[in-house]
Structure formats: C-alpha cells, structure tokens
Design a protein around this motif. Sequence first.
Motif, PDB file in Angstrom:
ATOM      1  N   TRP A  75      -9.521   8.864   1.023  1.00 35.15           N
ATOM      2  CA  TRP A  75     -10.173  10.060   0.479  1.00 35.15           C
ATOM      3  C   TRP A  75      -9.222  10.895  -0.368  1.00 35.15           C
ATOM      4  N   ASN A  76      -7.936  10.621  -0.306  1.00 32.05           N
ATOM      5  CA  ASN A  76      -6.985  11.309  -1.176  1.00 32.05           C
ATOM      6  C   ASN A  76      -7.103  10.846  -2.620  1.00 32.05           C
TER       7      ASN A  76
ATOM      8  N   ARG B 129     -12.276  -2.417  -5.549  1.00 29.96           N
ATOM      9  CA  ARG B 129     -13.273  -1.615  -4.832  1.00 29.96           C
ATOM     10  C   ARG B 129     -12.940  -0.133  -4.859  1.00 29.96           C
ATOM     11  N   ASP B 130     -11.714   0.224  -4.511  1.00 27.34           N
ATOM     12  CA  ASP B 130     -11.351   1.633  -4.417  1.00 27.34           C
ATOM     13  C   ASP B 130     -11.422   2.327  -5.771  1.00 27.34           C
ATOM     14  N   GLU B 131     -10.956   1.645  -6.814  1.00 28.17           N
ATOM     15  CA  GLU B 131     -11.029   2.238  -8.150  1.00 28.17           C
ATOM     16  C   GLU B 131     -12.483   2.440  -8.577  1.00 28.17           C
ATOM     17  N   ALA B 132     -13.330   1.462  -8.271  1.00 26.02           N
ATOM     18  CA  ALA B 132     -14.747   1.571  -8.635  1.00 26.02           C
ATOM     19  C   ALA B 132     -15.430   2.700  -7.862  1.00 26.02           C
TER      20      ALA B 132
ATOM     21  N   ARG C   7     -13.965   4.838   5.366  1.00 23.97           N
ATOM     22  CA  ARG C   7     -14.125   5.462   6.672  1.00 23.97           C
ATOM     23  C   ARG C   7     -14.670   6.891   6.545  1.00 23.97           C
ATOM     24  N   ASN C   8     -14.895   7.502   7.692  1.00 25.10           N
ATOM     25  CA  ASN C   8     -15.522   8.818   7.742  1.00 25.10           C
ATOM     26  C   ASN C   8     -14.607   9.868   7.104  1.00 25.10           C
TER      27      ASN C   8
END
Length: 580
Positions: A303-304, A256-259, A290-291
């Motif tokens: 977000w990093n 998920r994060d990579e996509a 998250r926000n």
Amino acid sequence: MQLGTDALSLLKSALDRKLFAFSSDWKELGQPALVEKASEQAKRAFQEYASARPSARDAYASALAFLRGHELDESQKDTVASALNQAVSERQGARPIGSDRLTALFRYYEDEAVAGTLWRLTWFGLLVSYFSYDPLSARGIEHDGWLLLRKLLATTWPHIDSASGNATVPDWLAALRRHPALISERAADEFADHYLAGDRTTLDLIVENVGIPESSWFWHSLVLSAAKTCAGYGDERFVAQIPRLIALIKSRTVFRDEALEILLARYHRIPGHPVHHELRDYVVGKDVWRNPKLKAAGIATAWNRVSVAVWRMVLQWVNEGNLRDFFDVLAARNSADEGRLAFWSRYMRQISWTRLIFSNETVLLARGNREIRELIAREAGAYATLYGNKNIDAFIMQIGEYIIVEFSTTGNAAYVYDSATLQFDRYSSTYHGGTEDLRYGFRAGARCRIIHNTGWQSSAAYELGRLGIRPDDDTQQERLPRRAPIETRQINTPPQSGLAGPAWVPPTTPSRVATQTQFSMAALENYVEQYIDAYVDDRRQAAGGRLWVEDPRQDMALGRQLKVWGFKWANSRSAWYYAE
C-alpha cells in the motif's frame, strides 16, 4: 525448422548469395500458373530457411561450452545466439543470459553487425532469445542480461534492416519493420487496445512470424500496457474494462503491482469513487496487497506504492464492507440487527478504522457457510477471535477520537471509548469479550453505553452528538460562533503576566485558530469560547494547579486542536489539561 551444424554452414552461404530472391516479373514467363505455384513453393522454402533455428542438440552444446568458459568458434557463436535462455543442467540450471561473459559475446555481435558481416539468421537467433526470456523462472542477474540483449538488438537493428534491402525478406524481419517498438521499452503499447477488446488477430500474426512463446515476458508487459491504456479512457469506459483487466493481471502477474497502482490511482479520480467490489476484493486478497488496515502494522507494505488518498479510498471500501458484512451476515443470523446497520451507515464516511472479531462458532460455521468463509478470507491477517463466548461476534470501529464496540447478539450494548485511554489492545489477536476487555465500560470508563431497546436510535444519536459525533450529512454544518468569525479577526492581544503558556508570537496575518500551532492564552480563550458550554479553567496560580479546558459536549474539533497545543485528556475529570 532445425538445422545441424554442416547444414547451417551451407545455408548461411546460400542465403548470403541471395539464392532465394524472387521477383514478380516471373509471372510473365512461360505458363503463369505453373510459375506462380513454383514461386509460392520457393517463397515458403525461403521463409522456412530464413527463420530456421539450430538443432536443439547443437544449441545446448554451444550454451554449455559458453558457460564452461570455452572459446567459441564462429559456428558456435551463431548457434548460441538462440540459446541464451537455455537452462544448462550441468551448470545447476544456469543460463548464458546470466553469464559474466555475456558482454564480450554481445560486443562480437555488434562489431559484426556494424561491419555488415553478422549473419541475418544469427541476429534472428538473438531475437528468439529476446522473446523467450521468462521473468517468472529467471534469476536476478539474468534480467540484467536480458536488458543488455534488448539494447544490442536496438543498436544493431538498423544495420540488419539496411543490409536486407527491399527484396523479399523473412516474415520476422517484415514484422519488425512494421512494429519496430517490439525491441524497445514500449514493446506492447501499440497492441493494448486490441488486447483489451479480446482481438488477437495482429498479435497472433506477430507471434507466428517472430516466435513469441506463451511464457514470454511480452505477455506480462502487454498487461501493464493495457492498464496504462485503459487509464486514459473516460470514466465509463474505464470502469467497464476493470473486470477484463483484473482477469489479465491474474493470468500474467509479473507487473501486477504496477498495473494495480495505475488502476487504483485512475479509479480515485472518478468523482466520489464509489465502491468497486471486484477491484476491492482482488486487491485486498491475502496473496495480493492484503487488507489496507495492515499497512500501519508494516505487514501490507504494497500500500506504500499508492498515495495516502488512494489508500484511504480502499480502506473506506473495506470499512464499509466490514460494517455491512457484520450486520448482514453475522448479526442477522442471530436476528440481532435491530436497525444497527442503518444507524451506523449514517456515520459511514467518518469511520476511519474497523476490525472484525469472530467467535469460535463463527469460525467453525465457515466450513459450511460460503458467505462467512469469504468474509473471513477477506479479513485474513486483520481479524481477531473471541474465546470467552463461543457464539458472540464483535465489531470495532473508530470515529474521530473514539473507539466503538458493537456485538452481534441481542442483549449486548454498544460501548464508546476514548481511544487515548482505551483499556484493551485494539490490535490483539484474541479477546475474552467480557468486562475484562471489550465490555469494561459496563462498570466504568466508557464515554457512553448504547442499549438497543425499542427506539434506541434517537437516544444513541443524542449521546454521540454530545461527543461531537454527528451523522455524515450533518458534519458540514459548522456551529455558529458567539462572536465575529475567527478567520476575519486577528489575534494580537498579549498574554497576561503569569498566565501564559509557551512563548507567544502574535500572528502577522489573520488565520484560523483551528489550524494555529503557536499556543497562547489569548488564542486558547478565543478558540474555546466558540464552543457552547466549553470554558477555560486556569488553576496554575494555586500550588500544583493546572490549566484545564472543560467541554461537557466533548466536541471532536475542539479536542483535536487542544491536542495540537499539547493538551491531554484526564479520564478522572473528563476534561483536558495542559501538560506542562
């Protein structure tokens, strides 16, 4: 099809002698129709046996013996090949794929393959284990074992392929010949386009031939491949695929994060990158990234993964959403908008940070109001609550060096504060909402107070303009300097004795004072005089005097450069002083 140990040995001998090899010239013998039927039956039998797996009992027994450290005989080495991902309850759910004995077992398979003696059905068992790996249930060390398995398959495949020749081969082997990337790092790439289009014809055939379960890592990898493929589309086609991609990511979350990283970076390249509501709402979810406002607090660390520019893009989406939600949902229910949404929308691109503060009444209303419930959910972890007044909501935003507080009901002014001297904690989880914190400017300390009387927009724009806050459409219009443009004039006048700040180094090339970091009195005076009504007031010759800069208009650009040079704001005098 499952085989017991004795049947497995017999089948191995039979297949090695190629008893199931057939030729098309059989059709020329006897009765073609009968021969064709017999041929098809024989081929089906061949495919069943060529894709046979050991019985579940024998496979489990071999996996248990392997984990217990027993020396496996040849038959057990054949059967354990398809059970590398078998969880063994007697060993607390451990799997052979995570064993420290795996390397030695793989060395055996590789040596057998190189020598041409590895049974093809054993290699198929390894392939079954490769595709049955489930990353959601696997333990950390098991992933390393799976990587070793992929390497083993890639290394031994040429030997298996070559030994199989051009005669009739199992469907799984034919599928690998057509799609050799299935045992590489890019296993799913070639299927991404069809997958995005919802076409699984080719995939279903491979799933049937090779045996890929729904829990396999392959489907998660396919989602990542789809994201990479989609990022290569043109803007219009890419945007059209985003809902489909989000649905796929939700269903297969391993990558998920990579996509998301790929999607967000690609979307940022779209000119203007307008708000994509579905992408925003998904990525800022409390169970996803998250926000983005929580990044600075060290909470939303995902977000990093993206650049600051991409993070700011989504942060701007959230800020804009907060502004509209506050006035459309919260202020509107009290009939208190009074044109405030339209007014603050003119400054939208300059809003760098926002925060919603909900009253107790609003939190209670969320139970029966879907809009409020969704709004609170989007702000999970980032919003605060009011305890001083149960029916007033507040909205905080930052523009440049200023913090602005608006309220959701009539009869409440908006307050503009200097962020450097703010008298309440902007990150507090609760507020009273009165003069104790958010409205302390009612008495003193606010740069300006905006009262929403009839026609308030004109006076508010004027007051904000005095602070250097101008509508987005006006921010590009630079103030004309009194003298020649600074960028074409070199600063080479040494400071006067007794009036200099830190060591002054004359620049060797023309430069903009706005970005100059070397402080000097000459640079200061040349820069300050570009701003109407601003001037330098140097009182350092008097006992205890300071170097001051007065700017009645409080221009943000001037303030930023003064801070670079080490100046600080004095609230008591409403001026800048040099902090020597």
